[in-house]
Design a protein around this motif. Structure first.
Motif, short mmCIF file in Angstrom:
data_model
loop_
_atom_site.label_atom_id
_atom_site.label_comp_id
_atom_site.label_asym_id
_atom_site.label_seq_id
_atom_site.Cartn_x
_atom_site.Cartn_y
_atom_site.Cartn_z
N SER A 86 -15.86 7.31 -8.69
CA SER A 86 -16.07 5.98 -9.27
C SER A 86 -14.77 5.47 -9.88
O SER A 86 -14.02 6.22 -10.49
CB SER A 86 -17.14 6.04 -10.36
N GLY A 87 -14.53 4.20 -9.70
CA GLY A 87 -13.31 3.62 -10.26
C GLY A 87 -13.01 2.28 -9.62
O GLY A 87 -13.81 1.75 -8.84
N PHE A 88 -11.87 1.77 -9.94
CA PHE A 88 -11.42 0.49 -9.40
C PHE A 88 -10.28 0.77 -8.44
O PHE A 88 -9.26 1.33 -8.83
CB PHE A 88 -10.98 -0.41 -10.55
N TYR A 89 -10.45 0.39 -7.18
CA TYR A 89 -9.48 0.72 -6.14
C TYR A 89 -8.70 -0.54 -5.76
O TYR A 89 -9.27 -1.59 -5.49
CB TYR A 89 -10.19 1.29 -4.91
N LEU A 90 -7.41 -0.38 -5.73
CA LEU A 90 -6.52 -1.49 -5.42
C LEU A 90 -5.68 -1.19 -4.19
O LEU A 90 -5.09 -0.13 -4.07
CB LEU A 90 -5.57 -1.75 -6.59
#
Lengths: 112, 109
Positions: A86-90
């Motif tokens: 889980s996380g924010f992927y850029l």
């Protein structure tokens, strides 16, 4: 002008399911492409880096993989997601003659 | 190996106060240093780079090779400066960008 597209914007996936995040760049050729993860309290972590088709450098051993099937396409994948994914992927791109990176809007992934 | 360290996760100042966001790096060669900023609900974007020696939105940053630092400074903080700031380094080989952990700047009225 150059643009970068990253999708989906948000994603909720169950543990053990596969993952595919796509990033495409327009208006440039042979860009350097990146996948970063922005995890809470850990800042921006470089996951994968590509200087050309089929050329992938992995910075952190993990449950994820990346592929670059076309010059301006960069895909982040997993066969079986973990809660810790889980996380924010850029996604980001950088021209070969430039030192500025341009970022996509990001994908918020929640693994439940 | 290249590494970027931002020792402060959160920096809170009052409007009009000076602000300094610290960044230290380790790299064996001559790096290029950058500051990126992410405002609320916006993309991460480049703020400034050391080779340009420019001032953007009142911010400046000087590369100090002796101290291996690239601190971001602004003499008078504004509320609209509140954002997440990332220091980044690009080494000579392949231009791979390495980011620090980020510092959240909060400017209070």
């Amino acid at each position: 002008s150059q643009t970068i597209h990253q999708w989906p914007a948000t994603l909720v996936q169950p543990v053990g399911s596969p993952l595919s995040l796509e990033c495409t760049v327009e208006g440039t050729s042979n860009p350097n492409l990146y996948w970063y993860r922005q995890a809470a309290g850990r800042g921006l972590q470089l996951l994968f880096y590509s200087v050309g088709i089929g050329q992938i450098s992995s910075e952190v051993p993990q449950n994820l993989s990346a592929s670059r099937p076309q010059d301006r396409q960069f895909i982040l994948s997993s066969k079986k997601l973990l809660l810790s994914d889980s996380g924010f992927y850029l996604c980001a791109w950088e021209g070969a003659a430039s030192t500025e990176a341009f970022f996509g809007q990001g994908t918020r992934l929640t693994v439940v | 190996a290249q590494r970027v360290t931002q020792p402060e996760k959160l920096l809170s100042v009052f409007k009009g106060a000076p602000v300094e966001l610290k960044c230290n790096y380790s790299y064996s060669g001559s790096p290029e240093l950058f500051w990126y900023v992410q405002y609320s609900r916006q993309r991460l974007q480049l703020l400034l780079r050391h080779i340009s020696r420019e001032s953007i939105k009142g911010f400046t940053a000087d590369l100090n090779k002796g101290e291996t630092s690239f601190h971001l400074k602004k003499p008078f903080a504004q509320e609209e400066d509140s954002a997440m700031y990332y220091c980044a380094l690009s080494g000579y080989a392949g231009n791979m960008l390495t980011f620090g952990g980020g510092t959240r700047l909060m400017v209070k009225p």
